[in-house]
Design an enzyme around this catalytic site. Structure first.
Site, PDB file in Angstrom:
ATOM      1  N   GLY A  45       1.087  -1.236  -0.050  1.00  0.00           N
ATOM      2  CA  GLY A  45      -0.023  -0.004  -0.026  1.00  0.00           C
ATOM      3  C   GLY A  45       1.334   1.057   0.045  1.00  0.00           C
ATOM      4  O   GLY A  45       1.593   1.248   0.532  1.00  0.00           O
ATOM      5  N   GLN A  50       2.665   9.835   1.099  1.00  0.00           N
ATOM      6  CA  GLN A  50       4.056   8.679   1.693  1.00  0.00           C
ATOM      7  C   GLN A  50       5.358   9.885   0.190  1.00  0.00           C
ATOM      8  O   GLN A  50       5.754   9.797   0.418  1.00  0.00           O
ATOM      9  CB  GLN A  50       3.906   7.748   1.685  1.00  0.00           C
ATOM     10  CG  GLN A  50       3.671   7.232   2.558  1.00  0.00           C
ATOM     11  CD  GLN A  50       3.217   5.584   2.900  1.00  0.00           C
ATOM     12  OE1 GLN A  50       2.131   5.217   2.505  1.00  0.00           O
ATOM     13  NE2 GLN A  50       4.248   4.975   3.375  1.00  0.00           N
ATOM     14  N   CYS A  98       6.452  -0.508   6.650  1.00  0.00           N
ATOM     15  CA  CYS A  98       5.501   0.737   6.081  1.00  0.00           C
ATOM     16  C   CYS A  98       6.948   1.247   5.628  1.00  0.00           C
ATOM     17  O   CYS A  98       7.901   1.863   5.844  1.00  0.00           O
ATOM     18  CB  CYS A  98       5.394   1.722   7.009  1.00  0.00           C
ATOM     19  SG  CYS A  98       4.623   3.962   6.795  1.00  0.00           S
ATOM     20  N   LEU A  99       7.174   1.838   4.854  1.00  0.00           N
ATOM     21  CA  LEU A  99       7.792   1.958   3.611  1.00  0.00           C
ATOM     22  C   LEU A  99       8.669   3.570   4.096  1.00  0.00           C
ATOM     23  O   LEU A  99       9.387   4.152   4.079  1.00  0.00           O
ATOM     24  CB  LEU A  99       7.160   2.220   1.874  1.00  0.00           C
ATOM     25  CG  LEU A  99       6.428   1.243   1.085  1.00  0.00           C
ATOM     26  CD1 LEU A  99       5.720   1.712  -0.060  1.00  0.00           C
ATOM     27  CD2 LEU A  99       8.035   0.527   1.486  1.00  0.00           C
ATOM     28  N   HIS A 140      -3.973   0.212   7.670  1.00  0.00           N
ATOM     29  CA  HIS A 140      -3.156   1.053   8.070  1.00  0.00           C
ATOM     30  C   HIS A 140      -2.600   2.397   6.744  1.00  0.00           C
ATOM     31  O   HIS A 140      -1.882   3.107   6.904  1.00  0.00           O
ATOM     32  CB  HIS A 140      -2.004   0.205   7.399  1.00  0.00           C
ATOM     33  CG  HIS A 140      -0.377   1.031   7.162  1.00  0.00           C
ATOM     34  ND1 HIS A 140       0.410   0.521   8.702  1.00  0.00           N
ATOM     35  CD2 HIS A 140       0.510   1.816   6.254  1.00  0.00           C
ATOM     36  CE1 HIS A 140       1.581   0.588   7.665  1.00  0.00           C
ATOM     37  NE2 HIS A 140       1.497   1.283   7.140  1.00  0.00           N
ATOM     38  N   GLU A 141      -3.391   2.144   5.285  1.00  0.00           N
ATOM     39  CA  GLU A 141      -3.323   3.253   4.648  1.00  0.00           C
ATOM     40  C   GLU A 141      -4.239   4.435   4.376  1.00  0.00           C
ATOM     41  O   GLU A 141      -3.441   5.139   4.941  1.00  0.00           O
ATOM     42  CB  GLU A 141      -3.092   2.482   3.131  1.00  0.00           C
ATOM     43  CG  GLU A 141      -2.593   1.846   2.522  1.00  0.00           C
ATOM     44  CD  GLU A 141      -0.890   2.141   2.993  1.00  0.00           C
ATOM     45  OE1 GLU A 141      -0.542   2.948   2.711  1.00  0.00           O
ATOM     46  OE2 GLU A 141      -0.746   1.181   3.241  1.00  0.00           O
ATOM     47  N   HIS A 144      -2.548   6.922   7.756  1.00  0.00           N
ATOM     48  CA  HIS A 144      -2.363   8.057   6.686  1.00  0.00           C
ATOM     49  C   HIS A 144      -2.209   9.564   6.122  1.00  0.00           C
ATOM     50  O   HIS A 144      -1.548  10.794   6.413  1.00  0.00           O
ATOM     51  CB  HIS A 144      -0.463   7.740   5.330  1.00  0.00           C
ATOM     52  CG  HIS A 144       0.111   6.592   6.168  1.00  0.00           C
ATOM     53  ND1 HIS A 144       1.132   7.323   6.462  1.00  0.00           N
ATOM     54  CD2 HIS A 144       0.296   5.451   5.386  1.00  0.00           C
ATOM     55  CE1 HIS A 144       2.528   5.684   6.522  1.00  0.00           C
ATOM     56  NE2 HIS A 144       1.584   5.412   5.621  1.00  0.00           N
TER      57      HIS A 144
END
Length: 184
Positions: A45, A50, A98-99, A140-141, A144
């Site tokens: 994701g 991000q 997480c990225l 999770h996304e 953000h």
């Protein structure tokens, strides 16, 4: 185009994102870039904050979880102007990464079911329910979009234990296989 990913400590990750109009300029290209960036960074994701934009968009690809949950096969889509309407079911703990927080993975508790309203890639309004791994990826996304990171869900003790690692991330003391933007 492959977009750089903003790293822990950057203020863009802490801002609440805003809805966009249906005629948002360059939306199709931006979604293509988001999917490409997520794929090249080996993510499941990616949310607009991000990649430096505080707009309510995220993309997901649950194919990596097909063996754990066969319904994840083909679960690849964009969520525009996403708003979770309800969270329900049991709280399930799953390991998250997480990225924007490379190299750190921790168990996070989230509700097992959600109901979400959003626009799809064609601009059509949708309201859907998800559960299990799909609900977990979406939550999770979605966090953000509200300036929340998975580390915010950890206990005070766990946050203290990770403090040095998180500080090192914001200083650029890590390795990632993708382009990044560090906090200034």
């Amino acid at each position: 185009m492959y977009l750089p990913i903003y790293i822990y400590g950057h203020p863009v990750l802490r801002k609440v994102s805003e809805d966009i109009p249906t005629d948002y300029p360059g939306l199709t290209k931006f979604l293509e870039d988001m999917f490409q960036t997520m794929d090249e960074a080996d993510g499941v994701g990616l949310a607009a904050p991000q990649v430096g934009k505080n707009i309510r968009i995220f993309v997901v690809d649950g194919n990596a979880f097909e063996e754990m949950d066969p319904s994840c096969k083909g679960f690849r889509k964009a969520f525009i102007n996403a708003h979770i309407l309800e969270r329900s079911g049991d709280e399930i703990s799953r390991n998250e990464g997480c990225l924007s927080i490379p190299g750190i993975h921790e168990d996070v508790k989230r509700k097992n079911k959600i109901r979400i309203a959003y626009r799809d890639e064609n601009g059509e309004q949708q309201e859907e329910e998800y559960e299990g791994i799909k609900a977990w990826i979406i939550q999770h996304e979605y966090d953000h979009l509200d300036g929340i990171l998975f580390t915010d869900h950890l206990s005070a003790l766990k946050k203290r234990i990770l403090k040095n690692k998180l500080n090192n991330l914001s200083l650029g003391k890590f390795k990632a296989a993708y382009r990044v933007v560090l906090p200034k």
